[in-house]
Design an enzyme around this catalytic site. Structure first.
Site, PDB file in Angstrom:
ATOM      1  CE  LYS A  35      -0.312  -0.283   5.018  1.00 55.64           C
ATOM      2  NZ  LYS A  35      -0.814   0.531   6.098  1.00 55.64           N
ATOM      3  NE  ARG A 133      -6.224   0.903  11.811  1.00 56.39           N
ATOM      4  CZ  ARG A 133      -5.009   0.730  11.305  1.00 56.39           C
ATOM      5  NH1 ARG A 133      -4.083   1.655  11.455  1.00 56.39           N
ATOM      6  NH2 ARG A 133      -4.698  -0.373  10.655  1.00 56.39           N
ATOM      7  CG  HIS A 165      -3.604  -4.337  12.082  1.00 62.35           C
ATOM      8  ND1 HIS A 165      -2.451  -4.914  11.601  1.00 62.35           N
ATOM      9  CD2 HIS A 165      -3.367  -2.990  12.064  1.00 62.35           C
ATOM     10  CE1 HIS A 165      -1.573  -3.962  11.293  1.00 62.35           C
ATOM     11  NE2 HIS A 165      -2.107  -2.799  11.576  1.00 62.35           N
ATOM     12  NE  ARG A 221      -2.240  -7.842   8.009  1.00 61.90           N
ATOM     13  CZ  ARG A 221      -2.917  -8.222   9.092  1.00 61.90           C
ATOM     14  NH1 ARG A 221      -3.500  -9.414   9.128  1.00 61.90           N
ATOM     15  NH2 ARG A 221      -3.029  -7.428  10.131  1.00 61.90           N
ATOM     16  CE1 TYR A 264      12.899  32.299   3.660  1.00 59.91           C
ATOM     17  CE2 TYR A 264      12.252  29.990   3.549  1.00 59.91           C
ATOM     18  CZ  TYR A 264      12.404  31.229   2.948  1.00 59.91           C
ATOM     19  OH  TYR A 264      12.055  31.395   1.647  1.00 59.91           O
ATOM     20  CB  CYS A 311      13.618  26.275   2.649  1.00 63.83           C
ATOM     21  SG  CYS A 311      14.824  27.178   3.631  1.00 63.83           S
ATOM     22  CG  ASP A 313      11.737  24.704  -3.257  1.00 60.50           C
ATOM     23  OD1 ASP A 313      10.812  23.944  -3.550  1.00 60.50           O
ATOM     24  OD2 ASP A 313      11.604  25.937  -3.129  1.00 60.50           O
TER      25      ASP A 313
HETATM   26  C1  LIG Z   1      -3.924  -4.123   8.214  1.00 57.01           C
HETATM   27  C2  LIG Z   1      -2.460  -4.014   8.061  1.00 57.01           C
HETATM   28  N1  LIG Z   1      -1.720  -5.118   7.991  1.00 57.01           N
HETATM   29  C3  LIG Z   1      -0.389  -5.083   7.864  1.00 57.01           C
HETATM   30  C4  LIG Z   1       0.268  -3.890   7.800  1.00 57.01           C
HETATM   31  C5  LIG Z   1       1.751  -3.895   7.684  1.00 57.01           C
HETATM   32  O1  LIG Z   1       2.301  -3.406   8.864  1.00 57.01           O
HETATM   33  P1  LIG Z   1       3.866  -3.287   9.018  1.00 57.01           P
HETATM   34  O2  LIG Z   1       4.279  -2.277   8.009  1.00 57.01           O
HETATM   35  O3  LIG Z   1       4.034  -2.785  10.408  1.00 57.01           O
HETATM   36  O4  LIG Z   1       4.427  -4.608   8.773  1.00 57.01           O
HETATM   37  C6  LIG Z   1      -0.458  -2.696   7.870  1.00 57.01           C
HETATM   38  C7  LIG Z   1       0.236  -1.422   7.828  1.00 57.01           C
HETATM   39  O5  LIG Z   1      -0.068  -0.466   8.450  1.00 57.01           O
HETATM   40  C8  LIG Z   1      -1.861  -2.762   8.001  1.00 57.01           C
HETATM   41  O6  LIG Z   1      -2.601  -1.654   8.057  1.00 57.01           O
END
Ligand SMILES: Cc1ncc(COP(=O)(O)O)c(C=O)c1O
Length: 375
Positions: A35, A133, A165, A221, A264, A311, A313
């Site tokens: 993602k 969540r 999760h 994951r 700055y 800054c 850039d």
């Molecule tokens: C539902 C879910 N699974 C797995 C992950 C992967 O987590 P990580 O990057 O801590 O391995 C995320 C990342 O935020 C997530 O939202």
């Protein structure tokens, strides 16, 4: 002409991290999480590198990301888990994308779309085991599971997975971890009693994958660790290779007298006559303004700290009496295993009181990604 700044992504590092994660997880199948444009590394190259390293699943937050993987010809199982109203659920069903279902309304939408399109939706039910969540709350779990079971009997849906999760996996030993595992086990029992036989049950992110064998179930994951960064501050994972290097050529250097206010707000003032180097990367490129007088940079073979305000850039580094020519590279972060003394994204996270995820995902679109290695 080569760009003056780049985020160089070592795809072989990602492949090797995937192999390492599989090994560390005792051979449990790995979902490579891609993602947010592969955590800023580029979703498609990262996905291919992860698959080359043995990832048999890919994970995205949104359906659109998963559809992009499919359009690129990636055929491994893909799961997407944030499904706000109006998302292309029907297209996802047709593209064989596993839908992470977190509430009844989404389940109903999936069922409706599957009926209309005459397909079989692949659904992974998410139990909220305590993160509060996404995920189906404990009180709603039985009815949601029952509705999914009914739809499975009807032949329009297959519950391919059940998952959850963690809230605090990056704090090994946190009491919520055990509590969440208990809730997850209970959720799995309810699924089994309803007659469902999901292919995969999963709860482990990178932190749990690295520290909690009992959280492996059928799939782990791996997000941040796939990119060579550790989610647990100070936890060493030998063999993990940071995949991204952020660097820029120095634009100019100049000599200034003692007492010169720099950038700055004059938040940095030179102590003695010194040389300043200008690095043309700024907060528009993802260098946080909060790195003012804090961000580490490898320049002229030496690790230094940004001098004064970052800054939009550009920023300045006080290089004292070192000789650095315009056109030489300043490295903000990379792999110290390849480049001695290079700061890491974890170092940046530490000085900015954030997490390495935020450092790598916020690199701006103006910084070209360059790829080395890869399948
Ligand atoms: C539902 C879910 N699974 C797995 C992950 C992967 O987590 P990580 O990057 O801590 O391995 C995320 C990342 O935020 C997530 O939202």
């Amino acid at each position: 002409m080569a760009p003056f700044a780049h985020a160089r992504v070592n795809l072989d590092a990602i492949t090797s991290n995937a192999r390492l994660l599989r090994e560390l997880a005792g051979g449990t199948p790995l979902m490579g999480v891609v993602k947010a444009d592969g955590y800023g590394h580029g979703m498609l190259p990262a996905a291919r590198a992860l698959v080359a390293g043995g990832a048999t699943w890919l994970g995205t937050a949104f359906i659109k990301e998963a559809l992009e993987l499919r359009r690129a010809g990636i055929t491994v199982p893909v799961m997407s888990w944030i499904i706000p109203p109006g998302e292309p659920v029907g297209e996802a069903i047709e593209a064989d994308i596993d839908l992470g279902v977190s509430d009844r309304a989404v389940l109903d939408e999936v069922i409706d779309q599957a009926r209309r399109r005459g397909g079989v939706a692949r659904v992974q039910l998410k139990a909220d085991s305590g993160l509060n969540r996404g995920g189906v709350a404990r009180a709603d779990w039985e009815p949601v599971v029952a509705a999914a079971a009914l739809a499975e009997e009807e032949g329009i849906l297959k519950v391919t997975g059940v998952w959850s999760h963690f809230a605090c996996a990056d704090e090994p030993g946190h009491p919520s971890i055990r509590a969440q595992l208990d809730v997850f086990h209970e959720a799995l029992e309810i699924v089994e009693k309803a007659g469902l036989r999901p292919e995969v049950r999963h709860i482990a992110n990178s932190a749990a994958l690295l520290t909690l064998p009992e959280a492996r179930f059928d799939l782990v994951r791996g997000g941040i660790a796939s990119y060579g960064l550790c989610p647990i501050p100070g936890f060493d994972v030998p063999g993990l290779r940071p995949a991204m290097t952020l660097a820029s050529k120095v634009a100019l250097t100049k000599r200034v007298p003692a007492g010169s206010g720099v950038s700055y707000g004059h938040r940095y003032v030179t102590e003695s006559e010194t040389s300043l180097a200008l690095v043309p990367l700024g907060y528009a490129d993802g260098v946080p303004r909060a790195a003012t007088n804090k961000g580490p940079v490898l320049i002229g073979g030496r690790r230094r700290i940004i001098a004064g305000t970052v800054c939009m850039d550009q920023f300045v580094v006080d290089i004292e009496n070192d000789t650095v020519a315009a056109g030489e590279y300043a490295v903000l972060f990379g792999d110290p295993g390849e480049l001695t003394d290079a700061p890491t994204a974890e170092d940046w996270a530490e000085v900015l009181d954030t997490i390495p995820y935020e450092i790598v995902t916020r690199i701006g679109a103006r910084v070209p990604r360059e790829y080395v290695g890869g399948p």
